[in-house]
Design an enzyme around this catalytic site. Structure first.
Site, PDB file in Angstrom:
ATOM      1  CG  ASP A  76      -2.041   0.980   1.126  1.00 59.63           C
ATOM      2  OD1 ASP A  76      -3.197   0.543   1.049  1.00 59.63           O
ATOM      3  OD2 ASP A  76      -1.777   2.212   1.107  1.00 59.63           O
TER       4      ASP A  76
ATOM      5  CG  ASN B 238     -12.090  -0.437   3.985  1.00 60.64           C
ATOM      6  OD1 ASN B 238     -12.349  -0.898   5.097  1.00 60.64           O
ATOM      7  ND2 ASN B 238     -10.976   0.231   3.749  1.00 60.64           N
TER       8      ASN B 238
ATOM      9  CD  GLU C  64      -9.525   6.611   0.361  1.00 61.88           C
ATOM     10  OE1 GLU C  64      -8.497   6.553  -0.336  1.00 61.88           O
ATOM     11  OE2 GLU C  64      -9.566   7.103   1.499  1.00 61.88           O
ATOM     12  CB  VAL C  65      -9.347   1.837  -4.999  1.00 58.41           C
ATOM     13  CG1 VAL C  65      -9.042   1.335  -6.405  1.00 58.41           C
ATOM     14  CG2 VAL C  65      -8.298   2.857  -4.559  1.00 58.41           C
TER      15      VAL C  65
ATOM     16  CG  HIS D 174      -8.666  -2.929  -2.290  1.00 63.81           C
ATOM     17  ND1 HIS D 174      -9.605  -2.236  -3.003  1.00 63.81           N
ATOM     18  CD2 HIS D 174      -8.476  -2.228  -1.146  1.00 63.81           C
ATOM     19  CE1 HIS D 174      -9.962  -1.153  -2.325  1.00 63.81           C
ATOM     20  NE2 HIS D 174      -9.292  -1.136  -1.191  1.00 63.81           N
TER      21      HIS D 174
ATOM     22  CG  HIS E 204      -6.890  -2.874   3.270  1.00 62.39           C
ATOM     23  ND1 HIS E 204      -6.079  -1.785   3.042  1.00 62.39           N
ATOM     24  CD2 HIS E 204      -8.103  -2.555   2.734  1.00 62.39           C
ATOM     25  CE1 HIS E 204      -6.767  -0.840   2.408  1.00 62.39           C
ATOM     26  NE2 HIS E 204      -7.994  -1.275   2.213  1.00 62.39           N
TER      27      HIS E 204
END
Ligand code: 5GP
Length: 120
Positions: free
Chosen positions: A31, A86, A94-95, A99, A101
């Site tokens: 990240d 998320n 946000e993206v 994904h 984490h």
């Protein structure tokens, strides 16, 4: 086709990232704003926007990324870590490219495999 995200561009090697793992199904890279000693993002090569979009033939993807992260930890001797999705803008995503984490207080440089060296 939706607008390519930053993660599409990392996957296509159009923008650089520190790639720490890749196979036929996933790409994993550090990240850019790490929130732990080790902060890696696992993305599938097959695009899915989020966990909430992982239906039907894409339903396996969230679990598949968890399995890949688990294998990564085992291979690098990382015994403690956090995994986080998320989901959606209201969930802090946000993206808009799914994904996972992977966060650990174990620095990669202290793991048996050493630090990632591949830069794209
Ligand atoms: P989200 O908030 O969508 O769950 O997480 C997106 C993550 O992508 C953030 O932790 C952010 O730091 C990371 N990120 C955003 N842009 C880039 C980039 O260009 N390169 C890398 N390696 N990470 C990024």
């Amino acid at each position: 086709m939706t607008k390519p995200t930053i993660f599409h561009k990392i996957l296509a090697r159009e923008i650089p990232a520190t790639i720490v793992y890749e196979d036929d199904e996933v790409l994993a890279f550090t990240d850019i704003h790490p929130r732990a000693e080790t902060h890696i993002l696992f993305i599938p090569k097959q695009f899915v926007e989020s966990v909430a979009h992982a239906h039907d033939h894409l339903a396996h993807i969230p679990g598949m990324l968890i399995q890949k992260a688990k294998q990564y930890a085992e291979q690098h001797g990382i015994t403690g870590y956090k995994l986080q999705y998320n989901v959606g803008p209201d969930g802090g995503q946000e993206v808009p490219y799914i994904h996972l984490h992977f966060l650990s207080d174990t620095p990669l440089g202290n793991s048996p495999e050493g630090i990632p060296s591949e830069q794209h």
